[in-house]
Scaffold this active site. Structure first.
Site, PDB file in Angstrom:
ATOM      1  N   HIS A 119       7.541  -7.015  -2.070  1.00  0.00           N
ATOM      2  CA  HIS A 119       7.110  -6.784  -1.021  1.00  0.00           C
ATOM      3  C   HIS A 119       8.368  -6.922   0.134  1.00  0.00           C
ATOM      4  O   HIS A 119       8.158  -6.852   1.463  1.00  0.00           O
ATOM      5  CB  HIS A 119       5.817  -7.179  -0.492  1.00  0.00           C
ATOM      6  CG  HIS A 119       4.885  -6.136  -1.122  1.00  0.00           C
ATOM      7  ND1 HIS A 119       4.575  -5.244  -1.701  1.00  0.00           N
ATOM      8  CD2 HIS A 119       3.360  -6.702  -1.447  1.00  0.00           C
ATOM      9  CE1 HIS A 119       3.785  -4.725  -2.084  1.00  0.00           C
ATOM     10  NE2 HIS A 119       2.885  -5.805  -1.981  1.00  0.00           N
ATOM     11  N   LYS A 134       0.747  -0.998   0.006  1.00  0.00           N
ATOM     12  CA  LYS A 134      -0.067   0.020   0.076  1.00  0.00           C
ATOM     13  C   LYS A 134       0.793   1.340   0.051  1.00  0.00           C
ATOM     14  O   LYS A 134       0.490   2.280   0.612  1.00  0.00           O
ATOM     15  CB  LYS A 134      -1.263  -0.055   1.282  1.00  0.00           C
ATOM     16  CG  LYS A 134      -1.643  -1.292   1.536  1.00  0.00           C
ATOM     17  CD  LYS A 134      -2.532  -1.707   0.056  1.00  0.00           C
ATOM     18  CE  LYS A 134      -3.483  -0.756  -0.291  1.00  0.00           C
ATOM     19  NZ  LYS A 134      -4.262  -1.159  -1.474  1.00  0.00           N
ATOM     20  N   SER A 146      -4.743   3.019   4.220  1.00  0.00           N
ATOM     21  CA  SER A 146      -4.983   2.256   2.964  1.00  0.00           C
ATOM     22  C   SER A 146      -4.997   0.926   3.075  1.00  0.00           C
ATOM     23  O   SER A 146      -5.829   0.046   2.586  1.00  0.00           O
ATOM     24  CB  SER A 146      -3.900   2.446   1.994  1.00  0.00           C
ATOM     25  OG  SER A 146      -4.126   2.128   0.774  1.00  0.00           O
TER      26      SER A 146
END
Length: 287
Positions: free
Chosen positions: A101, A45, A131
């Protein structure tokens, strides 16, 4: 469902088992990088989808074909996700573009040997939190976030997918191979997307005309990119992401946290942030 039912632990952090089964994590561990690979690295995010739109356009010098015809998860695949195994990435022509990530310390042996080019995108953790809170509420493969207070404690303690935002950012900021890394923030992209496109192009060794830079920036303005069905994740079945609960690409703004935090939540978040980031010398745009 609980963390133990939906997540596995990989190198010390939670990963959603649905997206990252054991064979996918092994695939990434054994993956062989090339020196001209381009790796978009983010904490979830923080602008991943945005960079999956911008970077292919920089590489293609403004040719929109790829971003309008290939879903972003195949166009710029996450190396740790199950799709990567199916895409014959070893046969892709250079420069290959990937996303991850992973924390710095989670990267595989080939990464540290080859040191491919990295675009590391950072975002105000308060906005990342908001988010994420909405995302966890619409994705069936993530643990329900509960109340905002409950999710904040998990976020601040790193008990969510991909662990601690603080550890992620500090690990990449302290990377030894910094000459191969471009650090860029979500906020500077919001503030001046054209300048950010130029910065990315320079880092990738692409000399783009002002017209091409303008074309890329115009296409990648959030409201325009949000309409691209190859990028807005509207192709994901509702059983996995219910975008009637919350759109995956929501607002694309900086500072939305101010519309959601109570005074007590801001105080709590600031106290943890100040403690965990006290030794970081990097100047963030949100500080």
């Amino acid at each position: 469902m609980t963390e133990s039912e939906l997540y596995s632990v990989h190198k010390g952090v939670f990963v959603p088992t649905h997206l990252h089964p054991a064979e996918s994590l092994k695939y990434y561990e054994d993956f062989i990088f090339r020196p001209d690979d381009i790796l978009i690295v983010t904490y979830p995010k923080s602008g991943t989808i945005w960079m999956q739109e911008i970077v292919p356009l920089v590489v293609s010098e403004g040719d929109l074909t790829l971003v309008l015809t290939v879903p972003n998860w195949d166009r710029v695949p996450w190396l740790e996700e199950h799709r990567a195994i199916l895409l014959s990435l070893e046969q892709r022509a250079s420069p290959r573009i990937f996303a991850t990530h992973f924390h710095h310390q989670m990267m595989n042996p080939s990464y540290f040997k080859i040191e491919p080019r990295v675009l590391y995108v950072m975002r105000n953790p308060k906005d990342v939190f908001i988010s994420s809170f909405h995302y966890y509420g619409m994705a069936s493969f993530l643990v329900n976030p509960g109340t905002q207070d409950e999710f904040m404690e998990k976020f601040l303690n790193g008990n969510i997918m991909f662990g601690s935002w603080f550890d992620h950012v500090k690990g990449w900021l302290n990377a030894a191979e910094q000459e191969h890394i471009l650090y860029i923030s979500y906020e500077e992209m919001i503030n001046d997307l054209r300048a950010s496109v130029e910065k990315i192009a320079t880092f990738l060794g692409k000399s783009l005309s002002s017209e091409v830079v303008e074309k890329i920036a115009d296409h990648c303005v959030f409201k325009n990119m949000k309409q691209n069905k190859m990028s807005n994740l509207s192709l994901v079945p509702e059983e996995f992401m219910d975008q009637k609960k919350s759109e995956f690409l929501r607002k694309g703004i900086a500072g939305d946290w101010k519309n959601h935090f109570s005074a007590a939540q801001e105080e709590r978040f600031n106290a943890v942030y100040d403690d965990k980031m006290k030794d970081v010398k990097f100047k963030f745009p949100w500080d």
